[in-house]
Design an enzyme around this catalytic site. Sequence first.
Site, mmCIF file in Angstrom:
data_model
loop_
_atom_site.group_PDB
_atom_site.id
_atom_site.type_symbol
_atom_site.label_atom_id
_atom_site.label_comp_id
_atom_site.label_asym_id
_atom_site.label_seq_id
_atom_site.Cartn_x
_atom_site.Cartn_y
_atom_site.Cartn_z
ATOM 1 N N SER A 38 -25.142 -20.575 -37.873
ATOM 2 C CA SER A 38 -26.343 -19.737 -37.991
ATOM 3 C C SER A 38 -27.573 -20.502 -37.510
ATOM 4 O O SER A 38 -28.540 -19.908 -37.034
ATOM 5 C CB SER A 38 -26.552 -19.325 -39.445
ATOM 6 N N GLY B 84 -17.943 -16.686 -36.033
ATOM 7 C CA GLY B 84 -17.257 -17.577 -36.975
ATOM 8 C C GLY B 84 -17.092 -16.895 -38.326
ATOM 9 O O GLY B 84 -16.016 -16.903 -38.918
ATOM 10 N N HIS B 85 -18.168 -16.264 -38.795
ATOM 11 C CA HIS B 85 -18.101 -15.532 -40.069
ATOM 12 C C HIS B 85 -17.108 -14.367 -39.960
ATOM 13 O O HIS B 85 -16.323 -14.109 -40.884
ATOM 14 C CB HIS B 85 -19.476 -14.962 -40.434
ATOM 15 N N LYS C 118 -15.399 -25.766 -40.451
ATOM 16 C CA LYS C 118 -16.585 -26.451 -39.910
ATOM 17 C C LYS C 118 -17.269 -27.228 -41.041
ATOM 18 O O LYS C 118 -17.722 -28.340 -40.843
ATOM 19 C CB LYS C 118 -17.574 -25.458 -39.298
ATOM 20 N N ASP C 119 -17.305 -26.609 -42.216
ATOM 21 C CA ASP C 119 -17.870 -27.277 -43.396
ATOM 22 C C ASP C 119 -16.709 -27.890 -44.183
ATOM 23 O O ASP C 119 -16.366 -27.433 -45.271
ATOM 24 C CB ASP C 119 -18.651 -26.250 -44.223
ATOM 25 N N GLY D 299 -25.454 -15.409 -44.377
ATOM 26 C CA GLY D 299 -25.981 -14.449 -43.415
ATOM 27 C C GLY D 299 -26.276 -15.062 -42.054
ATOM 28 O O GLY D 299 -25.796 -16.145 -41.739
ATOM 29 N N ALA D 300 -27.100 -14.326 -41.253
ATOM 30 C CA ALA D 300 -27.286 -14.651 -39.834
ATOM 31 C C ALA D 300 -25.895 -14.799 -39.215
ATOM 32 O O ALA D 300 -25.534 -15.829 -38.646
ATOM 33 C CB ALA D 300 -28.134 -15.899 -39.635
ATOM 34 N N LEU D 301 -25.128 -13.736 -39.394
ATOM 35 C CA LEU D 301 -23.686 -13.798 -39.119
ATOM 36 C C LEU D 301 -23.377 -13.924 -37.633
ATOM 37 O O LEU D 301 -24.085 -13.401 -36.781
ATOM 38 C CB LEU D 301 -23.007 -12.547 -39.684
ATOM 39 N N HIS D 302 -22.303 -14.652 -37.353
ATOM 40 C CA HIS D 302 -21.801 -14.810 -35.985
ATOM 41 C C HIS D 302 -20.283 -14.641 -36.013
ATOM 42 O O HIS D 302 -19.704 -14.368 -37.076
ATOM 43 C CB HIS D 302 -22.224 -16.169 -35.428
HETATM 44 P P1 AMP Z 1 -22.698 -20.159 -43.935
HETATM 45 O O1 AMP Z 1 -23.225 -18.764 -43.751
HETATM 46 O O2 AMP Z 1 -23.162 -21.125 -42.898
HETATM 47 O O3 AMP Z 1 -22.850 -20.658 -45.352
HETATM 48 O O4 AMP Z 1 -21.139 -20.053 -43.699
HETATM 49 C C1 AMP Z 1 -20.340 -19.155 -44.414
HETATM 50 C C2 AMP Z 1 -18.897 -19.457 -44.143
HETATM 51 O O5 AMP Z 1 -18.640 -19.323 -42.753
HETATM 52 C C3 AMP Z 1 -18.526 -20.896 -44.534
HETATM 53 O O6 AMP Z 1 -17.236 -20.907 -45.113
HETATM 54 C C4 AMP Z 1 -18.530 -21.600 -43.203
HETATM 55 O O7 AMP Z 1 -17.698 -22.737 -43.159
HETATM 56 C C5 AMP Z 1 -18.021 -20.508 -42.293
HETATM 57 N N1 AMP Z 1 -18.374 -20.797 -40.908
HETATM 58 C C6 AMP Z 1 -19.599 -21.143 -40.432
HETATM 59 N N2 AMP Z 1 -19.537 -21.412 -39.119
HETATM 60 C C7 AMP Z 1 -18.233 -21.241 -38.756
HETATM 61 C C8 AMP Z 1 -17.523 -21.392 -37.537
HETATM 62 N N3 AMP Z 1 -18.127 -21.779 -36.415
HETATM 63 N N4 AMP Z 1 -16.205 -21.128 -37.524
HETATM 64 C C9 AMP Z 1 -15.561 -20.746 -38.675
HETATM 65 N N5 AMP Z 1 -16.172 -20.589 -39.856
HETATM 66 C C10 AMP Z 1 -17.491 -20.841 -39.901
#
Ligand code: AMP
Length: 280
Positions: free
Chosen positions: A187, A36-37, A150-151, A31-34
Amino acid sequence: MLIFTQIADIRRFIAQQKDQNKSIGFVPTMGALHKGHISLTETSKKNCNITVCSIFVNPTQFNDKKDLERYPRTPEKDTELLEKNGCDVLFLPSVHEMYPNGTEKELFDFGNLDKILEGHFRAGHFSGVAQVVKRLFEIVTPDKAFFGSKDYQQVMIVKALVKQMHAPIEIVACPILRETDGLAMSSRNVLLSEEERKISSVIPKLMQEAKTIILQKGIEAGKTFIENETSKQPLMKLDYFEVCHADTLQIISNLNESKNRIALIACFVGRIRLIDNLSL
Ligand code: AMP
């Protein structure tokens, strides 16, 4: 967009879709989506009939209780954003729904992969990631799952997990989305103060400079450069900067060791820990 909070309900829905030969794309998030998500849900929409996004702040992958407590949670904004971007299903389970028997950590063995880099600095982190991703995969049973590069290490862990599970799920690694100043979207970026946010934009610039140095003078010179530059910033604390074989994440000290290389960094800015990577 359909919103499910109960496992039984989303399972029923997925079964109905599979009966109609619909392919399922899955984007697990905290969550706290941007943007990238959203880039992940967009890629899923292009590749699959039904796109499922999950939002679950998974307690078992946090090695720092404070980090878990202050992790940003914006479910209403997230729901709106997903709906606006044409996501079909949001899975929004509670901690109890996901872990009815408590949040005991399940242990996994990924060999060296979960012990280096992030695994070294965040002990138990990848077991927690594997635990929740395995559970989510069993619930959603996607054909394809979309993860952000990114991860980078996480993508490799998830690929190893799917092999261990013998699950017919294709793991798709998607490019890193960045802010206009180059900072990788995250996030956690909203937790940075104005000053910390400005300093954070140095990270991708240092990575680019380190790449040039490494290709001209070698890995050691690049590492020294990053160590010196980050130590000049009082708010920055470097956890690691390493160059690795991009396929195995084995740390290398000589460019000849691999043609397919990636540089990875983890760095605190204030109390917020940021990660990034760059192909070399
Ligand atoms: P998170 O909510 O941080 O667990 O991320 C969820 C998914 O979004 C994971 O697969 C992350 O690698 C991906 N993600 C996070 N930040 C980015 C970004 N800047 N660009 C592309 N994917 C992202």
